[in-house]
Design a protein around this motif. Sequence first.
Motif, PDB file in Angstrom:
ATOM      1  N   ARG A 119      42.473   2.262-119.866  1.00  0.00           N
ATOM      2  CA  ARG A 119      41.464   2.273-120.841  1.00  0.00           C
ATOM      3  C   ARG A 119      40.337   3.381-120.318  1.00  0.00           C
ATOM      4  O   ARG A 119      40.332   3.513-119.237  1.00  0.00           O
ATOM      5  CB  ARG A 119      40.707   0.906-121.045  1.00  0.00           C
ATOM      6  N   TYR A 120      39.588   3.954-121.156  1.00  0.00           N
ATOM      7  CA  TYR A 120      38.628   4.960-120.940  1.00  0.00           C
ATOM      8  C   TYR A 120      37.170   4.475-121.471  1.00  0.00           C
ATOM      9  O   TYR A 120      37.216   3.713-122.409  1.00  0.00           O
ATOM     10  CB  TYR A 120      39.087   6.350-121.569  1.00  0.00           C
ATOM     11  N   ASN A 121      36.302   5.136-120.947  1.00  0.00           N
ATOM     12  CA  ASN A 121      34.811   4.724-121.324  1.00  0.00           C
ATOM     13  C   ASN A 121      34.789   5.980-122.244  1.00  0.00           C
ATOM     14  O   ASN A 121      35.102   7.154-122.024  1.00  0.00           O
ATOM     15  CB  ASN A 121      33.710   5.072-120.405  1.00  0.00           C
ATOM     16  N   ASP A 141      37.524   8.299-116.937  1.00  0.00           N
ATOM     17  CA  ASP A 141      38.496   7.626-116.443  1.00  0.00           C
ATOM     18  C   ASP A 141      37.662   6.728-115.385  1.00  0.00           C
ATOM     19  O   ASP A 141      36.824   7.326-114.611  1.00  0.00           O
ATOM     20  CB  ASP A 141      39.609   8.150-115.745  1.00  0.00           C
ATOM     21  N   PRO A 142      37.556   5.276-115.619  1.00  0.00           N
ATOM     22  CA  PRO A 142      36.643   4.402-114.624  1.00  0.00           C
ATOM     23  C   PRO A 142      37.268   4.418-113.278  1.00  0.00           C
ATOM     24  O   PRO A 142      36.437   4.294-112.264  1.00  0.00           O
ATOM     25  CB  PRO A 142      36.944   3.196-115.401  1.00  0.00           C
ATOM     26  N   THR A 143      38.701   4.705-113.157  1.00  0.00           N
ATOM     27  CA  THR A 143      38.824   4.851-111.744  1.00  0.00           C
ATOM     28  C   THR A 143      38.612   5.805-110.867  1.00  0.00           C
ATOM     29  O   THR A 143      38.411   5.668-109.519  1.00  0.00           O
ATOM     30  CB  THR A 143      40.724   4.493-111.795  1.00  0.00           C
ATOM     31  N   GLY A 145      36.449   8.382-112.216  1.00  0.00           N
ATOM     32  CA  GLY A 145      35.300   8.949-112.840  1.00  0.00           C
ATOM     33  C   GLY A 145      35.420  10.540-113.329  1.00  0.00           C
ATOM     34  O   GLY A 145      34.629  11.238-113.659  1.00  0.00           O
ATOM     35  N   ASP A 165      26.276   6.339-115.544  1.00  0.00           N
ATOM     36  CA  ASP A 165      26.822   4.931-115.882  1.00  0.00           C
ATOM     37  C   ASP A 165      28.037   4.972-116.234  1.00  0.00           C
ATOM     38  O   ASP A 165      28.616   4.054-117.118  1.00  0.00           O
ATOM     39  CB  ASP A 165      26.061   3.928-116.481  1.00  0.00           C
ATOM     40  N   GLY A 166      29.057   6.002-116.038  1.00  0.00           N
ATOM     41  CA  GLY A 166      30.326   5.912-116.272  1.00  0.00           C
ATOM     42  C   GLY A 166      30.521   6.351-117.934  1.00  0.00           C
ATOM     43  O   GLY A 166      31.602   6.620-118.323  1.00  0.00           O
ATOM     44  N   PHE A 167      29.564   7.094-118.501  1.00  0.00           N
ATOM     45  CA  PHE A 167      29.893   7.424-119.833  1.00  0.00           C
ATOM     46  C   PHE A 167      28.982   9.048-119.881  1.00  0.00           C
ATOM     47  O   PHE A 167      28.348   9.334-119.082  1.00  0.00           O
ATOM     48  CB  PHE A 167      28.986   6.614-120.906  1.00  0.00           C
ATOM     49  N   GLN A 209      34.804   2.428-125.966  1.00  0.00           N
ATOM     50  CA  GLN A 209      35.924   2.231-125.262  1.00  0.00           C
ATOM     51  C   GLN A 209      37.157   2.909-126.142  1.00  0.00           C
ATOM     52  O   GLN A 209      37.166   3.062-127.356  1.00  0.00           O
ATOM     53  CB  GLN A 209      36.437   0.937-124.632  1.00  0.00           C
TER      54      GLN A 209
END
Length: 514
Positions: A119-121, A141-143, A145, A165-167, A209
């Motif tokens: 999954r992706y932000n 990619d949350p893993t 960044g 914040d990841g977005f 997401q």
Amino acid sequence: MSTRRSVPTLVAKIFLVTVTISTVIALTPALVAAGRWGWLIAFWVLALAIIAVYATRRLVPLKYLLPGVLLLLTLVVYPVVSTFQISLTNYGDGTRTTKEETVAQILGSSVVQTPDAPRYNLTVATTGSTTTGPFVFLLVDPTDGEAQVGTAEGLEPLEGATVTDGFVTEASGYTLLTPTQVNAAGPVLQEFSVPAGDGSAIRQLGIRQAFLGSTPLTYDESADTITNSQTGVTYRPELQGDREFFVDGQGQRLSDQSWGSTIGLANYVRVFTDGRILGNFLKIFAWTLVFATLSVATTFALGMFLAVVLNDKRVKFQKVYRSLLLLPYAIPGFISLLVWSGFWNTDFGLVNDLLGLDVNWLGNPTTAKLAVILTNLWLGFPYMFLVVTGALQSIPEELTEAADIDGASGFTAFRKITFPLLLIPTAPLLVASFAFNFNNFNAVQLLTGGGPFTPDNPTAGGTDILISYTVRLAFGASGAQFGFASAIAVLLFILTGLVAAFQFRFTKGLEDKA
């Protein structure tokens, strides 16, 4: 003196040549990249023609003819050719995309999520409209960044973006959609996916997401088939009506999505073979002829009557009367039509109030037609009044005086002398007025909307003329049918041309008699 005149002329020529060459050179790379070779040749031919005509002292007649020819090609020939080209296609709602784009959408919409799917932000963005796109996915990619941009062609690194914040919260060249805008664009985004290779793609999962999933469908370009690997069913293109769909052996569609294609003269065949359309077309064509004829006849008759009366020297305050008669012509037509639509209202309209009637003018086909004719009479007679007033000034007074000496009555002199002489300069204008009213969209659309309509035929109204009927087909609630509407527009162009040609032959006969 000649030197002073030549300097501005020389500067103007240099400026014209410079602008022409610069414009064509600037357009050339874009046209080459898009493969628009016809437009590229046309622009260079035009540039060379302008340079050859205006940069030299030769070809003097062309200096005056070239602008007119260019305007003719741009405003008349090109629209007619383009309309005819569209009429040979099935272009409309559901067929705005190419076959390649449609296949990509079908494959993308079949992507399914697996339990362990990455999954992706997600931040949805656009390079155009916030409701229709084109859209892109700004993914993080949350893993690790890493920020990427996903388009219909695939994934690319996203450089220079601001990630908070990841977005992705800011990206140069893109407009980021708010959650409300993402919801509004939901139907379009449901069909959007980002190819990720090996039969996988990235699709939206909620507002914030996205997931990487796979599709059971594979497209074989050489065989032009789509196969479902889970069921083993193969789908092939099949023509249904004026559109192609991927269907299985039993004719069941894989998707209701189709694509734009050339269908030849099918739209024209449909006009003359579909009973309901042909019936509407012939009925509306007959009313269009009546509407255009009565509009010209009534406005010309009233305008001529008023012009002849006010041309009498014994009438005082001629200028005042003429100014008052021009008021309907001075008011913008669309305002007058909207006001008159209120005048014809059954309950509180001015017409019923003044005449003490209770007539549903716009609810009955016959009275609605009468209302359209009378309203158009109000709008059109000042023009005819101006035309005839000007023409009367060119008729020698000696002719009417001679008729009066010979004992002819006023009506006889008008019928034998004034009226025939009036027709010679005004007949071409009457032909032009007929062609205008033949396509007078505003008079119908703003007054009655083409209605009244019957429950069994909501497409063709009681006061529809061909142009309003064509617009309804192109932009109606049942979906846009630009190809079919273009076919009717081409037929309308031909009919108008034939009628105008016949009328011009009649005017030529008047000139010969004169």
